[in-house]
Design a protein around this motif. Structure first.
Motif, PDB file in Angstrom:
ATOM      1  N   GLU A 189       0.726  -1.246  -0.237  1.00 15.46           N
ATOM      2  CA  GLU A 189      -0.164   0.014   0.039  1.00 15.46           C
ATOM      3  C   GLU A 189       0.913   1.276   0.008  1.00 15.46           C
ATOM      4  OE1 GLU A 189      -2.973  -0.433   3.219  1.00 15.46           O
ATOM      5  OE2 GLU A 189      -2.463  -2.550   3.130  1.00 15.46           O
ATOM      6  N   ARG A 192       1.103   5.495   2.564  1.00 18.21           N
ATOM      7  CA  ARG A 192      -0.303   5.888   2.661  1.00 18.21           C
ATOM      8  C   ARG A 192      -1.140   4.575   3.490  1.00 18.21           C
ATOM      9  NH1 ARG A 192      -4.853   7.030  -1.992  1.00 18.21           N
ATOM     10  NH2 ARG A 192      -6.832   7.493  -0.708  1.00 18.21           N
ATOM     11  N   PHE A 195      -1.546   5.383   7.042  1.00 21.48           N
ATOM     12  CA  PHE A 195      -2.325   6.265   7.681  1.00 21.48           C
ATOM     13  C   PHE A 195      -3.556   5.846   7.272  1.00 21.48           C
ATOM     14  CE2 PHE A 195       1.650   8.197   7.696  1.00 21.48           C
ATOM     15  CZ  PHE A 195       1.755   8.953   8.888  1.00 21.48           C
ATOM     16  N   ALA A 196      -3.968   4.640   6.964  1.00 21.43           N
ATOM     17  CA  ALA A 196      -5.395   4.212   6.594  1.00 21.43           C
ATOM     18  C   ALA A 196      -6.244   4.443   7.779  1.00 21.43           C
ATOM     19  CB  ALA A 196      -5.411   2.818   6.365  1.00 21.43           C
ATOM     20  N   ASN A 274     -12.542   5.420   1.979  1.00 26.80           N
ATOM     21  CA  ASN A 274     -12.574   6.219   2.869  1.00 26.80           C
ATOM     22  C   ASN A 274     -13.785   6.337   3.762  1.00 26.80           C
ATOM     23  OD1 ASN A 274     -14.925   7.526   1.602  1.00 26.80           O
ATOM     24  ND2 ASN A 274     -13.646   7.965  -0.246  1.00 26.80           N
TER      25      ASN A 274
END
Length: 333
Positions: A189, A192, A195-196, A274
């Protein structure tokens, strides 16, 4: 000063000039309180993650499966290292930054005050009503804001460890070490991935921390008035603990949907994408009830962890202040 009680207003605002523990001590006190609570309550955190990871997961079957495993104790404390790092250093950053913010706000009130007796912005920083708090007393809005800012600040820096912790606790990943987990997340990933769920975490943590401080300080004020002005160290610690349980229960029940969304995002970032998309998918596939999965576990764990962390933290700071006061008095003599 007597343990945990604010000086009376007849001292004007001199408490702000009294000898205080070095800011580093607030960091160390927060670190110790966070480490102790994370290790003690890790099984509850692991169970919450397992319950929140899927609509088919419920508490009793998950608990039975863990207890039936070859190593039940190790299974219940799986992910303790990342949890201890995240909670320990997260608490250290939170308490030290919260203290700094509250001191700055209190000092700003002192400069604005022209009378030097009553700084009447909400509760003020020093009133004649004693409480069990060792921190400056602020208004509800100031408690809300400083708590939220401090928590989001700490949460951002601890986010990579939080992602690793959640995946360690889940049974969807078979990580054997933090290094292996980090390499896997980075390769699949990128940065990023660490920081999911950041947005959902911030939306959860900001109101939770702000509301917690408001409820906590308000409860301490009420309980301190009930027990009287002559309570000793045990009474002060009991007031802090009871206030922590009450505050955490209320704040947790209000913010649990954000926690459920955050967990799904950190476990399945590709699927949920998101916060908005995750919320819609969860409601569509699992119903509104999915937003409150793990509520009882999180409420119980948060009530105990927050109460323990704040009680230990305030006790350590109170002892440090008394020691600093005695040292200062002896140097004068």
């Amino acid at each position: 000063m007597s343990h945990g009680f604010s000086p009376s207003s007849t001292q004007h605002v001199k408490p702000l000039q009294q000898t205080k523990p070095h800011p580093t001590f607030h960091f160390l006190a927060g670190l110790l309180s966070g480490l102790s609570t994370s290790v003690l309550l890790q099984p509850a955190d692991l169970l919450k993650t397992r319950v929140q990871q899927s609509r088919t997961s419920t508490l009793l079957p998950v608990l039975r499966a863990l207890l039936a495993s070859p190593h039940p104790i190790a299974s219940l404390w799986r992910g303790t290292l990342p949890s201890a790092l995240r909670t320990g250093f997260g608490s250290a950053l939170y308490f030290s930054s919260l203290n700094t913010l509250r001191q700055r706000v209190a000092q700003g009130q002192q400069r604005v005050s022209t009378e030097g007796v009553s700084l009447s912005l909400g509760d003020g920083i020093a009133s004649s009503t004693r409480s069990s708090s060792v921190l400056p007393r602020l208004s509800n809005s100031e408690n809300l804001l400083t708590g939220a800012v401090a928590r989001v600040f700490a949460g951002f820096w601890m986010m990579p460890v939080t992602v690793i912790k959640v995946r360690y606790e889940s049974d969807f990943y078979a990580y054997r070490s933090m290094l292996g987990a980090s390499r896997d997340i980075l390769s699949r990933e990128g940065l990023r991935g660490f920081f999911a769920g950041l947005g959902a975490t911030a939306v959860r943590d900001a109101p939770y921390a702000g509301l917690y401080v408001v409820f906590y300080e308000g409860s301490k004020k009420k309980l301190s008035g009930v027990v009287g002005k002559d309570g000793g160290g045990i009474i002060a610690a009991s007031v802090n603990f009871a206030s922590g349980v009450f505050a955490a229960g209320l704040a947790t029940s209000i913010t649990n949907p954000f926690d459920a969304v955050k967990t799904r995002l950190q476990l399945f970032p590709v699927k949920y994408g998101n916060m908005v998309r995750a919320t819609k998918l969860m409601v569509k596939e699992d119903g509104v009830r999915s937003l409150f999965d793990g509520l009882a576990l999180r409420m119980g764990r948060k009530a105990l962890s927050s109460a323990l962390a704040w009680t230990v933290y305030e006790e350590l700071i109170g002892r440090a202040e008394r020691y600093a006061g005695k040292t200062s008095a002896n140097s004068v003599l």
